[in-house]
Design a protein around this motif. Sequence first.
Motif, PDB file in Angstrom:
ATOM      1  N   GLY A 116      -4.873  -5.965   4.696  1.00 51.31           N
ATOM      2  CA  GLY A 116      -4.972  -6.728   3.457  1.00 51.31           C
ATOM      3  C   GLY A 116      -5.454  -8.135   3.733  1.00 51.31           C
ATOM      4  N   LEU A 117      -4.879  -9.104   3.036  1.00 49.47           N
ATOM      5  CA  LEU A 117      -5.352 -10.480   3.136  1.00 49.47           C
ATOM      6  C   LEU A 117      -4.971 -11.154   4.443  1.00 49.47           C
ATOM      7  CD1 LEU A 117      -4.589 -11.750  -0.479  1.00 49.47           C
ATOM      8  CD2 LEU A 117      -6.809 -11.145   0.480  1.00 49.47           C
ATOM      9  N   THR A 118      -3.835 -10.759   5.025  1.00 48.02           N
ATOM     10  CA  THR A 118      -3.325 -11.437   6.218  1.00 48.02           C
ATOM     11  C   THR A 118      -3.262 -10.473   7.390  1.00 48.02           C
ATOM     12  OG1 THR A 118      -1.970 -12.871   4.826  1.00 48.02           O
ATOM     13  CG2 THR A 118      -1.433 -12.799   7.166  1.00 48.02           C
ATOM     14  N   VAL A 119      -3.967 -10.793   8.452  1.00 49.70           N
ATOM     15  CA  VAL A 119      -3.953  -9.975   9.664  1.00 49.70           C
ATOM     16  C   VAL A 119      -2.932 -10.566  10.636  1.00 49.70           C
ATOM     17  CG1 VAL A 119      -5.307  -9.137  11.620  1.00 49.70           C
ATOM     18  CG2 VAL A 119      -6.373  -9.373   9.361  1.00 49.70           C
TER      19      VAL A 119
ATOM     20  N   VAL B 283       2.131 -13.628   8.813  1.00 50.02           N
ATOM     21  CA  VAL B 283       2.983 -12.574   8.253  1.00 50.02           C
ATOM     22  C   VAL B 283       2.158 -11.718   7.291  1.00 50.02           C
ATOM     23  CG1 VAL B 283       5.051 -12.050   6.938  1.00 50.02           C
ATOM     24  CG2 VAL B 283       5.000 -14.054   8.441  1.00 50.02           C
ATOM     25  N   PRO B 284       1.925 -10.436   7.607  1.00 53.43           N
ATOM     26  CA  PRO B 284       1.153  -9.580   6.711  1.00 53.43           C
ATOM     27  C   PRO B 284       2.001  -9.140   5.526  1.00 53.43           C
ATOM     28  CG  PRO B 284       1.932  -8.287   8.555  1.00 53.43           C
ATOM     29  CD  PRO B 284       2.362  -9.717   8.823  1.00 53.43           C
ATOM     30  N   ALA B 285       1.347  -8.643   4.498  1.00 49.44           N
ATOM     31  CA  ALA B 285       2.074  -8.177   3.310  1.00 49.44           C
ATOM     32  C   ALA B 285       3.061  -7.075   3.662  1.00 49.44           C
ATOM     33  CB  ALA B 285       1.071  -7.683   2.261  1.00 49.44           C
TER      34      ALA B 285
ATOM     35  N   GLY C 179       0.806  -1.218   0.000  1.00 47.01           N
ATOM     36  CA  GLY C 179       0.000   0.000   0.000  1.00 47.01           C
ATOM     37  C   GLY C 179       0.833   1.259   0.000  1.00 47.01           C
ATOM     38  N   PHE C 180       2.153   1.129  -0.158  1.00 48.33           N
ATOM     39  CA  PHE C 180       3.028   2.310  -0.208  1.00 48.33           C
ATOM     40  C   PHE C 180       2.768   3.103  -1.486  1.00 48.33           C
ATOM     41  CE2 PHE C 180       6.968   4.598  -1.024  1.00 48.33           C
ATOM     42  CZ  PHE C 180       7.314   5.077   0.237  1.00 48.33           C
TER      43      PHE C 180
END
Length: 472
Positions: free
Chosen positions: A238-241, A374-376, A163-164
């Motif tokens: 995102g997909l991974t919290v 592990v989040p993005a 998201g950068f």
Amino acid sequence: MPEPSAHPVDRFFRITARGSTFGREIRGGFATFFTMAYILVLNPIILGTAEDKYGNKLDGAELVTATALVAAVMTVIMGVGGNLPLALAAGLGLNAVVAFQLAPQMSWPDAMGLVFVEGILICVLVVTGLREAVMHAIPPALKYAISVGIGLFIAFIGFIDAGFATRIPGDTGSVPVQLGAGGHLSGWPILVFCVGVLLTVALLARKVRGAILISIVVTTVIAVIINEIADIAPAAWGLTVPAVPDDVVGTPDFGLLGAFSPFGAFSEVGAVTLVLLIFTLILSDFFDTMGTVVGISSEAGLLDDEGKVPHLGRVLLIDGAAAVAGGAASASSNTSYIESAAGVGEGARTGFANLVTGGLFALALFFAPLALIVPAQAAAPALVAVGFLLMAQVRHIDWERWDLAIPAFLTVVVMPFTYSITNGIGAGFVAYVVIKTVLGKAREVHWLLWGAAALFLVYFGIDPIEQLLDVK
């Protein structure tokens, strides 16, 4: 010269004969695993965040299992069959081709089927001796440019996934991407990513072994703490919290094994596109492997008097088989890892070190819950770092020779700018052939490159060609 050992394992792997010891081999095996263990996180994230043509995504737990399993099996096979301290796992860059080039045009089983076919073709090329012929056909400048372009592409994916950088929705009159979600950085997840990038580059600059893995672990811990104490909507990650899992150890999920269709892609895309996709996979796999095998063997002092790798044909055949196994397990093409140099640095000189590395990958099969937290934002800094490492090869390109520099430049920039590795390779090949021709140096172009450039011309001009031929 070391005395021959009476121990059968020592004799089989030639541990003493190569000036090593069991202790060094074991330390080397551990060093290699911890240096490349980041792939257990990155491969599921790269493959798991992409959608196929029908909007389907691969399951994270199944991807962790497939990634660890193929890495474990093929690393052990390379150790026993090739007797080199050369570990294998899902290739970075290769998985990006599968996720962002193949999957959007077909189903996941079809995409992994193409990986399977690519591996078979590589094995055929090895057996027939054509692999080296293809190696010689493409000029070094374009080989380096392909790696550099993939590096920039991977780094761009990292910035996007975190998201950068984001696409400006519905705004066609401005720049296509922007900083953060609204022209500026905001939110805790973005802070985690920024910390991760700074930590990763700092560790790399200090030449810390296992820098990428250390960064992923530390940044994930930071993300878990922030997620616990701050009020953050799950969607922001995102997909991974990054939440603490109920169980650290889990049962491996082998659901993806065998979920591939070797010939399914033939009905999904046209013949020219299909050939180019397979060609792209082979190119991406081909040159990294040759460079890695020679580099690791040289660093370990295993090259013969003529500078050749011992049992090279066997080693390359196992590497090709790893691509086959990766496709069959839906883990993407597996290939030799340059991170094996960490094990060589610890003294590994034989395939016995691979037994240790492969055993650790097998053990990792049962720790999928840890990889899935592990989040993005914690994994993406590794993509940026890998992009830098691949980008470093740009120094090998002779920028004073425009007949090489211009095709290399187009290869590098077209990949991230069009979000396509195939497009970058095609632009470079076509430009190389054209420039060599107008300079009166057409004879310097290998016939294989002429054929590839012709295919890419059809690929780029497929729409007007179809209109001309009235093909729908």
